[in-house]
Design a protein around this motif. Structure first.
Motif, PDB file in Angstrom:
ATOM      1  N   GLU A  36      57.110  45.496  49.533  1.00  0.00           N
ATOM      2  CA  GLU A  36      58.098  44.872  49.252  1.00  0.00           C
ATOM      3  C   GLU A  36      59.554  45.417  49.066  1.00  0.00           C
ATOM      4  OE1 GLU A  36      56.500  43.383  45.612  1.00  0.00           O
ATOM      5  OE2 GLU A  36      54.980  41.836  46.792  1.00  0.00           O
ATOM      6  N   TYR A  79      50.869  40.055  49.566  1.00  0.00           N
ATOM      7  CA  TYR A  79      52.261  40.168  49.317  1.00  0.00           C
ATOM      8  C   TYR A  79      52.717  38.425  49.262  1.00  0.00           C
ATOM      9  CZ  TYR A  79      52.349  44.974  50.896  1.00  0.00           C
ATOM     10  OH  TYR A  79      51.922  46.297  50.993  1.00  0.00           O
ATOM     11  N   VAL A  80      53.953  38.480  48.542  1.00  0.00           N
ATOM     12  CA  VAL A  80      54.086  36.917  48.156  1.00  0.00           C
ATOM     13  C   VAL A  80      54.462  36.129  49.526  1.00  0.00           C
ATOM     14  CG1 VAL A  80      56.097  35.553  47.456  1.00  0.00           C
ATOM     15  CG2 VAL A  80      55.453  37.634  46.210  1.00  0.00           C
ATOM     16  N   VAL A 119      53.102  30.993  44.251  1.00  0.00           N
ATOM     17  CA  VAL A 119      52.877  32.210  43.383  1.00  0.00           C
ATOM     18  C   VAL A 119      53.801  32.146  42.356  1.00  0.00           C
ATOM     19  CG1 VAL A 119      53.072  34.820  43.613  1.00  0.00           C
ATOM     20  CG2 VAL A 119      52.336  33.484  45.764  1.00  0.00           C
ATOM     21  N   LYS A 120      53.287  32.986  41.133  1.00  0.00           N
ATOM     22  CA  LYS A 120      54.224  33.205  40.140  1.00  0.00           C
ATOM     23  C   LYS A 120      54.122  34.827  39.818  1.00  0.00           C
ATOM     24  CE  LYS A 120      55.988  31.788  35.599  1.00  0.00           C
ATOM     25  NZ  LYS A 120      57.426  32.161  36.121  1.00  0.00           N
ATOM     26  N   THR A 121      55.034  35.310  39.801  1.00  0.00           N
ATOM     27  CA  THR A 121      55.156  36.768  39.781  1.00  0.00           C
ATOM     28  C   THR A 121      55.665  37.403  38.281  1.00  0.00           C
ATOM     29  OG1 THR A 121      55.663  37.039  41.804  1.00  0.00           O
ATOM     30  CG2 THR A 121      56.145  39.032  40.712  1.00  0.00           C
ATOM     31  N   THR A 168      56.940  40.624  36.268  1.00  0.00           N
ATOM     32  CA  THR A 168      57.473  41.884  36.593  1.00  0.00           C
ATOM     33  C   THR A 168      57.881  42.740  35.317  1.00  0.00           C
ATOM     34  OG1 THR A 168      58.475  41.034  38.739  1.00  0.00           O
ATOM     35  CG2 THR A 168      59.063  43.358  37.810  1.00  0.00           C
ATOM     36  N   LYS A 178      54.353  44.621  39.204  1.00  0.00           N
ATOM     37  CA  LYS A 178      54.677  43.493  39.575  1.00  0.00           C
ATOM     38  C   LYS A 178      53.438  42.828  40.062  1.00  0.00           C
ATOM     39  CE  LYS A 178      58.546  42.698  42.722  1.00  0.00           C
ATOM     40  NZ  LYS A 178      58.965  42.308  43.738  1.00  0.00           N
ATOM     41  N   HIS A 216      51.417  39.351  41.073  1.00  0.00           N
ATOM     42  CA  HIS A 216      51.459  38.000  41.536  1.00  0.00           C
ATOM     43  C   HIS A 216      50.370  37.138  41.197  1.00  0.00           C
ATOM     44  CE1 HIS A 216      54.473  39.791  43.835  1.00  0.00           C
ATOM     45  NE2 HIS A 216      53.895  40.362  44.493  1.00  0.00           N
ATOM     46  N   GLU A 253      50.053  29.966  41.310  1.00  0.00           N
ATOM     47  CA  GLU A 253      51.004  29.279  40.154  1.00  0.00           C
ATOM     48  C   GLU A 253      49.824  28.351  39.407  1.00  0.00           C
ATOM     49  OE1 GLU A 253      54.686  28.159  40.976  1.00  0.00           O
ATOM     50  OE2 GLU A 253      54.537  28.121  38.826  1.00  0.00           O
TER      51      GLU A 253
END
Ligand code: FAD
Length: 508
Positions: free
Chosen positions: A239, A388-389, A399-401, A403, A423, A425, A428
């Motif tokens: 990322e 990865y997102v 996706v909800k992340t 961090t 971070k 993920h 959602e």
């Protein structure tokens, strides 16, 4: 043949030679037909041969060079050994920040650094030794393996027949096609660990994991280091914010960072090398004493006569396998760097175990079922597991992340190691972990907790209930899980809670 060398002198090198390719070794007389013939004795080959033989199979293991392959001889083990020393030097340079007074002229004893590395490599080579294999009843053959048909291969003119075979021939460094590079001479992972003198000026070409790890280590030893990467960021797979933290760390270490830059020509002038670098249309020349390339890996598929074995392959992607790691010849499987996209020691190990179960026990284990973490051992380390997102979005998953910056984690503050973040993920509307990136000094240790959670199907709700020892870096994972838990407090739930407490406060 790989250039990984055994240096002639020194006790550690003699011990390693005795373990991984003893002088005067005589290959055994082959048995009639092997349950499993394994080509290549790197991590994948060693794991499969030892496991299969321990379970009672008759196994032949063929290695053309050194047992232990890249990881032991020219990869993980030597690189992590010297990286540890380079961290120590970096910490010494920051000593006053911790209230320690040390002489201002700390000097690196590079020869001693490399001698320490050789001692460690020799010690770890005991686990990969020929003795350990023969004790497990593995027939070890040194020589180049080459298929002669779908059920047989030769080693140094001797034919071995097999019921099942596994190709674990690994990979080698890609040589970038830069005019003059070969003539001027350059380093790769196969000879950089043979250095006995620190290059005063070093150009590292390639900003992947290998280039980044070694550029930082050599810079911390005192090489004036330039790193040239033809992408806008390092570690292109990671990322962007993770890669940016690395760029900042390199700048702090005094590494000259050249992004979007291609090396286009090399020439020698006396002992030094002149390298032309191009960024957009602008050309400049740097003068260095050594060039280290880290521009990718290519699978070892040549010389095996795969056509005779009916095994499909590709020069770039390696041996073609299905999800069960079976090749186009159903008797022959592959594992490790020779066939995998994720070229790591732990994936070589995991894939070899799949092959043993599927090839010898009618198992149906799938490569795609593995949860594979990885880590780049820079300072800070960058570790990742799962999606990865952008990959999740490409699969149509929202996706909800969550961090948590490391500067909010007490242990990172007490240690003055605040660069980075955790971070995580999730899908959602659920607590199901899809993936995580961790940037922290010990991110490689921390990612294992998230990997375990993913493998066990444990969500952030459960992680929020796990008591984490205080103060630790992993507390950041708990904090991310707590952040998830707070999202469960909807406005309606919040209103109900307020009413509940109001009611509890009432005068009876
Ligand atoms: C500098 C560096 C650092 C690394 N650091 C890490 C790390 O920190 N963590 C991590 O997980 N991974 C790391 N890796 C990657 C890791 O080393 C590899 O993924 C791993 O070694 C792959 O194992 P393998 O068994 O597939 O292949 P290899 O280890 O390459 O072994 C293949 C073996 O097959 C032999 N062989 C090839 N062809 C033939 C033939 N025809 N006949 C007989 N023998 C043959 C070779 O001689 C070799 O010994 C690093 C790699 C490098 C280069």
């Amino acid at each position: 043949m790989t250039a990984a060398r055994l240096l002639p002198d020194g006790v550690p090198e003699r011990e390693r030679r005795e373990n991984v390719h003893p002088d005067g070794w005589r290959n055994p007389v082959p048995v009639g037909c092997y349950n499993l013939a394994v080509i290549g004795a790197g991590t994948a080959g060693l794991v499969a041969a030892h496991a299969a033989a321990t379970l009672g199979a008759k196994v032949a293991l063929i290695e053309r060079h050194l047992l232990g392959g890249d990881c032991l001889n020219v990869g993980c083990v030597p690189s992590k050994s010297i990286i540890r020393t380079s961290r120590l030097y970096a910490d010494m340079h920051r000593a006053t920040q911790y209230g320690a007074r040390i002489p201002s002229d700390i000097r690196v004893d590079f020869a001693a650094v490399m001698q320490r590395m050789r001692g460690i490599r020799a010690r770890i080579s005991r686990a990969d030794s020929v003795r350990r294999l023969t004790e497990a009843n593995v027939d070890v053959f040194f020589g180049e393996a080459c298929f002669t048909g779908t059920e047989a291969l030769t080693v140094d003119g001797t034919t071995l027949r097999f019921k099942k075979a596994m190709i674990a021939t690994g990979s080698r460094p890609d040589t970038p096609s830069i005019p003059g590079l070969v003539e001027a001479g350059y380093l790769t992972n196969e000879n950089v660990f043979d250095l006995t003198e620190l290059p005063r000026r070093l150009l590292v070409i390639g900003g992947g994991p290998l280039g980044c790890e070694l550029a930082q280590a050599f810079s911390r030893f005192g090489s004036k280091t330039i790193i040239a990467q033809n992408w806008p960021l390092f570690l292109p797979r990671e990322e962007r914010d993770a890669a940016q933290i690395l760029s900042d760390a390199f700048a702090r270490d005094g590494i000259e960072v050249r992004l979007n830059t291609r090396a286009v020509n090399v020439r020698s002038d006396g002992g030094q090398k002149l390298v032309d670098l191009v960024i957009e249309d602008h050309k400049s020349t740097v003068v260095v004493d050594a060039i280290l390339t880290g521009t990718g890996r290519v699978p070892n598929v040549d010389g095996l006569n795969l056509e005779a074995a009916g095994v499909d392959y590709d020069q770039t992607d390696g041996i073609r396998v299905d999800d069960f790691l079976r090749t186009s010849n159903s008797r022959i499987y592959a594992a490790g760097d020779a066939c995998l996209e994720h070229k790591f020691t732990h994936t070589a190990d995991a894939s070899a175990r799949i092959v043993v179960r599927n090839a010898l026990f009618l198992g149906r284990e799938r490569l795609s079922a593995l949860t594979i973490p990885w880590c780049t051992y820079t300072d800070p380390e960058i570790a990742h597991v799962g999606l990865y997102v952008k990959q999740a979005h490409a699969k149509g998953i929202s996706v909800k992340t969550f961090t948590i910056p490391m500067h909010e984690v007490d242990r990172a503050i007490t240690d003055s190691e605040e660069a980075g973040f955790v971070k995580i993920h999730v899908k959602e509307g659920s607590d199901r972990i899809l993936g995580a990136t961790i940037v922290a000094r010990h991110a490689g240790e921390m990612i294992n907790e998230v990997t375990l959670a993913m493998e066990a199907g444990v969500g952030l709700r459960t992680l929020a209930r796990v008591i984490h020892a205080y103060p630790t870096g992993s507390d950041a994972i708990k904090k991310a899980a707590d952040a998830y838990s707070r999202t469960r407090l909807t406005p309606l739930l919040s209103e109900i809670m307020h009413r509940w407490f109001r009611w509890r406060r009432r005068d009876d």
